[in-house]
Design a protein around this motif. Structure first.
Motif, PDB file in Angstrom:
ATOM      1  N   LYS A  45     108.000  27.510 -68.517  1.00 21.41           N
ATOM      2  CA  LYS A  45     107.615  27.206 -69.893  1.00 21.41           C
ATOM      3  C   LYS A  45     108.881  26.921 -70.699  1.00 21.41           C
ATOM      4  O   LYS A  45     109.802  27.715 -70.711  1.00 21.41           O
ATOM      5  CB  LYS A  45     106.852  28.368 -70.523  1.00 21.41           C
ATOM      6  CG  LYS A  45     105.450  28.499 -70.006  1.00 21.41           C
ATOM      7  CD  LYS A  45     104.598  29.202 -71.031  1.00 21.41           C
ATOM      8  CE  LYS A  45     103.170  29.215 -70.586  1.00 21.41           C
ATOM      9  NZ  LYS A  45     102.426  28.108 -71.150  1.00 21.41           N
ATOM     10  N   ARG A  47     110.600  25.574 -74.484  1.00 20.83           N
ATOM     11  CA  ARG A  47     110.380  25.476 -75.934  1.00 20.83           C
ATOM     12  C   ARG A  47     111.478  24.616 -76.526  1.00 20.83           C
ATOM     13  O   ARG A  47     112.655  24.822 -76.258  1.00 20.83           O
ATOM     14  CB  ARG A  47     110.409  26.857 -76.573  1.00 20.83           C
ATOM     15  CG  ARG A  47     109.280  27.763 -76.117  1.00 20.83           C
ATOM     16  CD  ARG A  47     109.480  29.193 -76.593  1.00 20.83           C
ATOM     17  NE  ARG A  47     109.741  29.274 -78.021  1.00 20.83           N
ATOM     18  CZ  ARG A  47     108.870  29.683 -78.939  1.00 20.83           C
ATOM     19  NH1 ARG A  47     107.689  30.083 -78.560  1.00 20.83           N
ATOM     20  NH2 ARG A  47     109.186  29.732 -80.209  1.00 20.83           N
ATOM     21  N   THR A  64     106.134  23.444 -77.265  1.00 22.28           N
ATOM     22  CA  THR A  64     106.113  24.199 -76.018  1.00 22.28           C
ATOM     23  C   THR A  64     105.410  23.378 -74.946  1.00 22.28           C
ATOM     24  O   THR A  64     104.360  22.794 -75.206  1.00 22.28           O
ATOM     25  CB  THR A  64     105.368  25.531 -76.205  1.00 22.28           C
ATOM     26  OG1 THR A  64     105.980  26.249 -77.280  1.00 22.28           O
ATOM     27  CG2 THR A  64     105.423  26.381 -74.958  1.00 22.28           C
TER      28      THR A  64
END
Length: 110
Positions: A45, A47, A64
Motif C-alpha cells: 500500500k 500513499r 492511496t
C-alpha cells in the motif's frame, strides 16, 4: 551454463496482472519450458501526499493505492525468454526482466 531469466510483474490492477501472468505461464507450460512461479509478494500500500498549491501549506487527503507483484523464473530456453521479453504488455503493468547464468552444481572455475 544455463541461463535464468527472472521476470517481475507489478501493477495496481490485480485482474490485468493475474491475466497476463496466467497467459505467460500457460504459454511456457505448452512449450515445455522449465518455469518456477508465479510467486506472489504481499500487496504494497502506497500513499502519495497531495498539495493544494505549489508552495507549502494546505494539503488534500493523500492518494492511496495498492501495488501487486508476481515473480517468475525461466530456466534455459533463451529463445522463449526472448519471446516473452518482446511481448506487448498492458500499460498498467510494469515488467522487469533480469537475465543471469546458473552454473552446474560442483562447477569449479580454474
Amino acid at each position: 551454463m544455463t541461463f535464468v531469466t527472472k521476470l517481475t510483474f507489478q501493477s495496481g490492477d490485480r485482474a490485468v496482472l493475474e491475466d497476463t501472468v496466467g497467459e505467460i505461464k500457460g504459454m511456457l507450460e505448452r512449450k515445455g519450458v522449465e518455469c518456477k512461479g508465479p510467486h506472489s509478494s504481499s500487496p504494497e500500500k502506497l500513499r502519495v501526499p497531495l498539495s493544494r498549491r505549489l508552495d507549502a501549506g494546505e494539503t488534500f487527503d493523500p492518494w492511496t493505492y495498492t501495488v501487486y507483484t508476481r515473480r517468475m523464473e525461466i530456466h534455459g530456453a533463451e529463445h522463449i525468454a526472448r519471446e516473452v521479453g518482446h511481448m506487448d504488455f498492458p500499460d498498467s503493468l510494469h515488467v522487469e526482466i533480469e537475465v543471469g547464468r546458473k552454473r552446474p552444481l560442483g562447477y569449479r572455475r580454474n
